[in-house]
Design a protein around this motif. Structure first.
Motif, PDB file in Angstrom:
ATOM      1  N   GLU A 229       0.843  -1.186   0.000  1.00 33.62           N
ATOM      2  CA  GLU A 229       0.000   0.000   0.000  1.00 33.62           C
ATOM      3  C   GLU A 229       0.884   1.243   0.000  1.00 33.62           C
ATOM      4  O   GLU A 229       2.055   1.192   0.379  1.00 33.62           O
ATOM      5  CB  GLU A 229      -0.912  -0.002   1.220  1.00 33.62           C
ATOM      6  N   ALA A 230       0.340   2.383  -0.427  1.00 31.93           N
ATOM      7  CA  ALA A 230       1.102   3.627  -0.520  1.00 31.93           C
ATOM      8  C   ALA A 230       1.799   3.953   0.795  1.00 31.93           C
ATOM      9  O   ALA A 230       1.268   3.697   1.876  1.00 31.93           O
ATOM     10  CB  ALA A 230       0.181   4.778  -0.915  1.00 31.93           C
ATOM     11  N   TYR A 231       2.980   4.534   0.680  1.00 34.07           N
ATOM     12  CA  TYR A 231       3.774   4.862   1.872  1.00 34.07           C
ATOM     13  C   TYR A 231       3.342   6.178   2.518  1.00 34.07           C
ATOM     14  O   TYR A 231       4.004   6.667   3.435  1.00 34.07           O
ATOM     15  CB  TYR A 231       5.259   4.926   1.517  1.00 34.07           C
ATOM     16  N   THR A 232       2.225   6.720   2.096  1.00 33.56           N
ATOM     17  CA  THR A 232       1.742   7.994   2.637  1.00 33.56           C
ATOM     18  C   THR A 232       0.982   7.820   3.952  1.00 33.56           C
ATOM     19  O   THR A 232       0.568   8.801   4.561  1.00 33.56           O
ATOM     20  CB  THR A 232       0.835   8.690   1.612  1.00 33.56           C
ATOM     21  N   HIS A 233       0.797   6.576   4.382  1.00 28.26           N
ATOM     22  CA  HIS A 233       0.109   6.306   5.640  1.00 28.26           C
ATOM     23  C   HIS A 233       1.123   6.254   6.779  1.00 28.26           C
ATOM     24  O   HIS A 233       2.338   6.301   6.562  1.00 28.26           O
ATOM     25  CB  HIS A 233      -0.657   4.988   5.557  1.00 28.26           C
ATOM     26  N   SER A 234       0.630   6.106   7.989  1.00 30.10           N
ATOM     27  CA  SER A 234       1.509   5.989   9.155  1.00 30.10           C
ATOM     28  C   SER A 234       1.902   4.535   9.404  1.00 30.10           C
ATOM     29  O   SER A 234       2.593   4.236  10.369  1.00 30.10           O
ATOM     30  CB  SER A 234       0.839   6.573  10.401  1.00 30.10           C
ATOM     31  N   TRP A 235       1.453   3.624   8.576  1.00 31.57           N
ATOM     32  CA  TRP A 235       1.811   2.217   8.618  1.00 31.57           C
ATOM     33  C   TRP A 235       2.189   1.787   7.212  1.00 31.57           C
ATOM     34  O   TRP A 235       1.931   2.504   6.242  1.00 31.57           O
ATOM     35  CB  TRP A 235       0.616   1.373   9.091  1.00 31.57           C
ATOM     36  N   GLN A 236       2.796   0.622   7.081  1.00 30.90           N
ATOM     37  CA  GLN A 236       3.046   0.056   5.762  1.00 30.90           C
ATOM     38  C   GLN A 236       2.356  -1.288   5.640  1.00 30.90           C
ATOM     39  O   GLN A 236       2.615  -2.210   6.419  1.00 30.90           O
ATOM     40  CB  GLN A 236       4.549  -0.123   5.507  1.00 30.90           C
ATOM     41  N   HIS A 237       1.465  -1.393   4.669  1.00 29.23           N
ATOM     42  CA  HIS A 237       0.814  -2.664   4.363  1.00 29.23           C
ATOM     43  C   HIS A 237       1.719  -3.470   3.440  1.00 29.23           C
ATOM     44  O   HIS A 237       2.229  -2.972   2.452  1.00 29.23           O
ATOM     45  CB  HIS A 237      -0.535  -2.413   3.666  1.00 29.23           C
ATOM     46  N   VAL A 238       1.906  -4.769   3.776  1.00 34.52           N
ATOM     47  CA  VAL A 238       2.670  -5.682   2.926  1.00 34.52           C
ATOM     48  C   VAL A 238       1.875  -6.974   2.778  1.00 34.52           C
ATOM     49  O   VAL A 238       1.224  -7.430   3.711  1.00 34.52           O
ATOM     50  CB  VAL A 238       4.071  -5.982   3.513  1.00 34.52           C
ATOM     51  N   ASP A 239       1.916  -7.561   1.588  1.00 36.29           N
ATOM     52  CA  ASP A 239       1.298  -8.873   1.404  1.00 36.29           C
ATOM     53  C   ASP A 239       1.975  -9.617   0.254  1.00 36.29           C
ATOM     54  O   ASP A 239       2.793  -9.051  -0.466  1.00 36.29           O
ATOM     55  CB  ASP A 239      -0.223  -8.765   1.190  1.00 36.29           C
ATOM     56  N   SER A 240       1.630 -10.892   0.131  1.00 34.69           N
ATOM     57  CA  SER A 240       2.253 -11.773  -0.876  1.00 34.69           C
ATOM     58  C   SER A 240       1.219 -12.315  -1.847  1.00 34.69           C
ATOM     59  O   SER A 240       1.253 -13.486  -2.242  1.00 34.69           O
ATOM     60  CB  SER A 240       2.989 -12.921  -0.173  1.00 34.69           C
ATOM     61  N   ARG A 241       0.307 -11.496  -2.283  1.00 33.57           N
ATOM     62  CA  ARG A 241      -0.862 -11.912  -3.067  1.00 33.57           C
ATOM     63  C   ARG A 241      -0.531 -12.724  -4.306  1.00 33.57           C
ATOM     64  O   ARG A 241      -1.256 -13.673  -4.651  1.00 33.57           O
ATOM     65  CB  ARG A 241      -1.685 -10.686  -3.452  1.00 33.57           C
ATOM     66  N   VAL A 242       0.537 -12.401  -5.006  1.00 26.39           N
ATOM     67  CA  VAL A 242       0.845 -13.092  -6.254  1.00 26.39           C
ATOM     68  C   VAL A 242       1.175 -14.565  -6.013  1.00 26.39           C
ATOM     69  O   VAL A 242       0.947 -15.408  -6.888  1.00 26.39           O
ATOM     70  CB  VAL A 242       1.993 -12.371  -6.998  1.00 26.39           C
ATOM     71  N   GLN A 243       1.658 -14.886  -4.835  1.00 22.40           N
ATOM     72  CA  GLN A 243       1.983 -16.275  -4.532  1.00 22.40           C
ATOM     73  C   GLN A 243       0.767 -17.082  -4.097  1.00 22.40           C
ATOM     74  O   GLN A 243       0.900 -18.279  -3.812  1.00 22.40           O
ATOM     75  CB  GLN A 243       3.082 -16.322  -3.463  1.00 22.40           C
ATOM     76  N   TYR A 244      -0.391 -16.446  -4.069  1.00 26.67           N
ATOM     77  CA  TYR A 244      -1.642 -17.121  -3.711  1.00 26.67           C
ATOM     78  C   TYR A 244      -2.694 -16.813  -4.775  1.00 26.67           C
ATOM     79  O   TYR A 244      -3.718 -16.182  -4.488  1.00 26.67           O
ATOM     80  CB  TYR A 244      -2.128 -16.644  -2.348  1.00 26.67           C
ATOM     81  N   PRO A 245      -2.497 -17.259  -6.015  1.00 29.36           N
ATOM     82  CA  PRO A 245      -3.441 -16.903  -7.086  1.00 29.36           C
ATOM     83  C   PRO A 245      -4.866 -17.377  -6.825  1.00 29.36           C
ATOM     84  O   PRO A 245      -5.821 -16.765  -7.311  1.00 29.36           O
ATOM     85  CB  PRO A 245      -2.841 -17.573  -8.327  1.00 29.36           C
ATOM     86  N   SER A 246      -5.039 -18.442  -6.040  1.00 34.33           N
ATOM     87  CA  SER A 246      -6.396 -18.927  -5.778  1.00 34.33           C
ATOM     88  C   SER A 246      -7.189 -17.972  -4.899  1.00 34.33           C
ATOM     89  O   SER A 246      -8.416 -18.107  -4.786  1.00 34.33           O
ATOM     90  CB  SER A 246      -6.342 -20.306  -5.103  1.00 34.33           C
ATOM     91  N   TYR A 247      -6.513 -16.994  -4.303  1.00 36.29           N
ATOM     92  CA  TYR A 247      -7.208 -16.015  -3.466  1.00 36.29           C
ATOM     93  C   TYR A 247      -7.743 -14.841  -4.274  1.00 36.29           C
ATOM     94  O   TYR A 247      -8.319 -13.908  -3.719  1.00 36.29           O
ATOM     95  CB  TYR A 247      -6.293 -15.518  -2.346  1.00 36.29           C
TER      96      TYR A 247
END
Length: 259
Positions: A229-247
């Motif tokens: 997610e954009a770094y303009t927030h006070s947190w950083q969202h990270v995920d591995s979505r591409v490695q879970y195509p069934s999701y």
């Protein structure tokens, strides 16, 4: 592909930064890992030296543990969890070895295996993260998501190893997990996207002590994360979505692009 993950993440912020946890000794500990259950009482039992060209379940486990060393710079790439020790896995191993003061030869022998095991805890979590940090903040633990609790726990375990790499690259700075797994109900209550990666346990919103969100975003670009997610927030969202195509989110999503 998801839009911004949610607007209510601040409600989940933890008040304390985690300090360093004790490392688990690897010598003399042996137990085969059942990836389906994602739980065990002792260190992973490496039974052979691993190097480029070999295949097997132990290679998959290696790939999970070095997944956060996917690249040396910003790159939309990841270490595949396919059990095939190819060039991408070898490069990640070399980066891991270099970071931990080992001979960066890409060969996973006893010394490298010992360091890999030092990053795991006896309950199957990792050295600097606990299962409870990733529990849904409505008290449901790992239940109530879009996949079963056992699968959520395994997804979280794989996420933890990427976060261990991010932590190391950030100078061993403590990481606060504001939001890890979310039950479907909790995700809706905080305004999360209906197919947020949080409901599968493959995402977290983090704050790294002493680092701006921009700095964290830049480190995350090297860790094999396909959702940022954009770094303009006070947190950083990270995920591995591409490695879970069934999701259902098989495309890269770096909201701020490459920076």
């Amino acid at each position: 592909m998801n839009t911004a993950e949610d607007a209510g993440r601040g409600l989940d912020r933890r008040s304390l930064l985690r300090g360093a946890a004790g490392l688990t000794a690897a010598a003399g500990m042996a137990a085969a890992l059942n990836l389906g259950s994602a739980s065990r009482a002792s260190a992973y039992g490496w039974s052979r030296t691993l190097q480029q060209g070999v295949t097997g379940a132990d290679v998959t486990e290696l790939q999970i543990r070095v997944g956060g060393w996917a690249s040396a710079g910003a790159a939309q790439t990841y270490v595949a969890w396919d059990g095939d020790f190819g060039p991408g896995t070898a490069a990640a191993v070399k980066r891991f070895q270099s970071a931990y003061g080992l001979s960066a030869d890409g060969v996973v022998g006893p010394q490298t295996q010992s360091v890999l095991n030092s990053l795991e805890s006896a309950d199957g979590s990792t050295a600097h993260f606990e299962w409870t940090e990733f529990h849904s903040n409505d008290g449901t633990g790992f239940g109530g998501g879009k996949v079963g609790a056992t699968q959520v726990k395994e997804n979280v375990r794989r996420l933890m190893y990427k976060l261990e790499a991010l932590r190391k690259k950030a100078g061993n700075s403590a990481i606060t997990v504001n939001s890890g797994f979310r039950s479907v109900a909790h995700n809706a209550s905080v305004g999360g996207a209906s197919n947020s990666m949080h409901v599968y346990g493959v995402a977290s919103d983090i704050v790294v002590s002493g680092h701006s969100t921009l700095q964290v975003y830049r480190i995350a670009e090297t860790c094999g994360f396909s959702g940022l997610e954009a770094y303009t927030h006070s947190w950083q969202h990270v995920d591995s979505r591409v490695q879970y195509p069934s999701y259902g989110s098989g495309s890269w999503w770096w909201e701020s692009g490459t920076v």
